[in-house]
Design a protein around this motif. Structure first.
Motif, PDB file in Angstrom:
ATOM      1  N   LEU A  96     -12.534  -1.735   2.786  1.00  0.00           N
ATOM      2  CA  LEU A  96     -12.502  -1.327   1.836  1.00  0.00           C
ATOM      3  C   LEU A  96     -11.553  -1.912   0.429  1.00  0.00           C
ATOM      4  O   LEU A  96     -11.409  -2.223  -0.261  1.00  0.00           O
ATOM      5  N   MET A  97     -10.790  -2.896   1.345  1.00  0.00           N
ATOM      6  CA  MET A  97      -9.841  -4.156   0.345  1.00  0.00           C
ATOM      7  C   MET A  97     -11.050  -5.333  -0.233  1.00  0.00           C
ATOM      8  O   MET A  97     -11.034  -4.990  -1.060  1.00  0.00           O
ATOM      9  N   LEU A  98     -11.983  -5.381   0.485  1.00  0.00           N
ATOM     10  CA  LEU A  98     -12.906  -5.978   0.283  1.00  0.00           C
ATOM     11  C   LEU A  98     -13.963  -5.214  -1.278  1.00  0.00           C
ATOM     12  O   LEU A  98     -14.614  -5.544  -1.838  1.00  0.00           O
ATOM     13  N   VAL A 154       0.799  -1.594   0.463  1.00  0.00           N
ATOM     14  CA  VAL A 154       0.180   0.252   0.056  1.00  0.00           C
ATOM     15  C   VAL A 154       1.026   1.088  -0.113  1.00  0.00           C
ATOM     16  O   VAL A 154       1.984   1.335   0.478  1.00  0.00           O
ATOM     17  N   GLY A 155       0.577   2.120  -0.685  1.00  0.00           N
ATOM     18  CA  GLY A 155       1.440   3.483  -1.002  1.00  0.00           C
ATOM     19  C   GLY A 155       1.247   4.234  -2.397  1.00  0.00           C
ATOM     20  O   GLY A 155       1.019   3.428  -3.265  1.00  0.00           O
ATOM     21  N   PRO A 163      -5.691   6.868  -1.729  1.00  0.00           N
ATOM     22  CA  PRO A 163      -5.742   7.248  -0.254  1.00  0.00           C
ATOM     23  C   PRO A 163      -6.369   6.918   0.673  1.00  0.00           C
ATOM     24  O   PRO A 163      -5.443   7.160   1.725  1.00  0.00           O
ATOM     25  N   LYS A 164      -7.222   6.964   0.539  1.00  0.00           N
ATOM     26  CA  LYS A 164      -8.381   5.854   1.993  1.00  0.00           C
ATOM     27  C   LYS A 164      -7.531   5.157   2.521  1.00  0.00           C
ATOM     28  O   LYS A 164      -6.940   4.801   3.329  1.00  0.00           O
ATOM     29  N   SER A 170      -2.631   5.241   9.754  1.00  0.00           N
ATOM     30  CA  SER A 170      -3.167   5.833  11.098  1.00  0.00           C
ATOM     31  C   SER A 170      -2.547   4.653  11.724  1.00  0.00           C
ATOM     32  O   SER A 170      -2.564   4.795  13.251  1.00  0.00           O
ATOM     33  N   ALA A 171      -2.612   3.646  11.413  1.00  0.00           N
ATOM     34  CA  ALA A 171      -2.321   2.215  11.905  1.00  0.00           C
ATOM     35  C   ALA A 171      -1.081   2.078  12.399  1.00  0.00           C
ATOM     36  O   ALA A 171      -0.477   1.173  13.673  1.00  0.00           O
ATOM     37  N   TYR A 172      -0.045   2.994  11.813  1.00  0.00           N
ATOM     38  CA  TYR A 172       1.118   2.630  12.356  1.00  0.00           C
ATOM     39  C   TYR A 172       1.452   3.964  13.802  1.00  0.00           C
ATOM     40  O   TYR A 172       2.234   4.019  14.670  1.00  0.00           O
TER      41      TYR A 172
END
Length: 146
Positions: free
Chosen positions: A104-106, A62-63, A76-77, A84-86
């Motif tokens: 979101l992945m689903l 992701v990036g 972007p989301k 945020s998780a970091y």
């Protein structure tokens, strides 16, 4: 000279059964890594070593693709959620972030995750310490009773 073509891989055969005309190219690992890092692929299948934190797993793919061609999902989301998780230490809040990320992945299906490897280890009760870490034998600070 007439040569029989090799049978398709299981994945290729399964995709062809549902009407997808695919050709799978099997590469040596160095070539596959080079193509992934350069973004020179259409679809890629590869394993990822386990990480101790889910956010570290997401950072693998992701990036921003413009900054790093090896990244596979530049929503972007998703990037915002991963960042945020970091920085979130509260486990309940982190779980909410990961739940939103998964939703979101689903919706977008940036990748299809086939399975997590399960390694089963057994040891005598005479063995003390942690002989296994991330599915690998770890022999330091491990002792065996006489």
């Amino acid at each position: 000279m007439c040569r029989a073509s090799r049978p398709p891989s299981i994945a290729q055969a399964m995709m062809q059964q549902v009407g997808l005309n695919v050709q799978i190219e099997v590469l040596d690992y160095a070539t596959q890594v080079d193509r992934r890092r350069s973004g020179n692929y259409q679809v890629i299948s590869q394993s990822v070593a386990p990480r101790l934190d889910p956010a570290l797993m997401y950072s693998f793919y992701v990036g921003n693709k413009d900054k790093n061609a090896s990244l596979m999902w530049d929503n972007p989301k998703a990037i915002e959620l991963m960042k945020s998780a970091y920085v979130e230490a509260d486990q309940a809040k982190r779980q909410a972030i990961f739940d939103e990320f998964h939703k979101l992945m689903l919706e977008e299906i940036p990748g299809i995750f086939m399975y997590d490897m399960v390694d089963i280890w057994g040891a005598t009760k005479k063995l003390h310490g942690e002989p296994v870490w991330q599915s690998n034998t770890r022999l330091w600070e491990v002792t065996l009773d006489d």
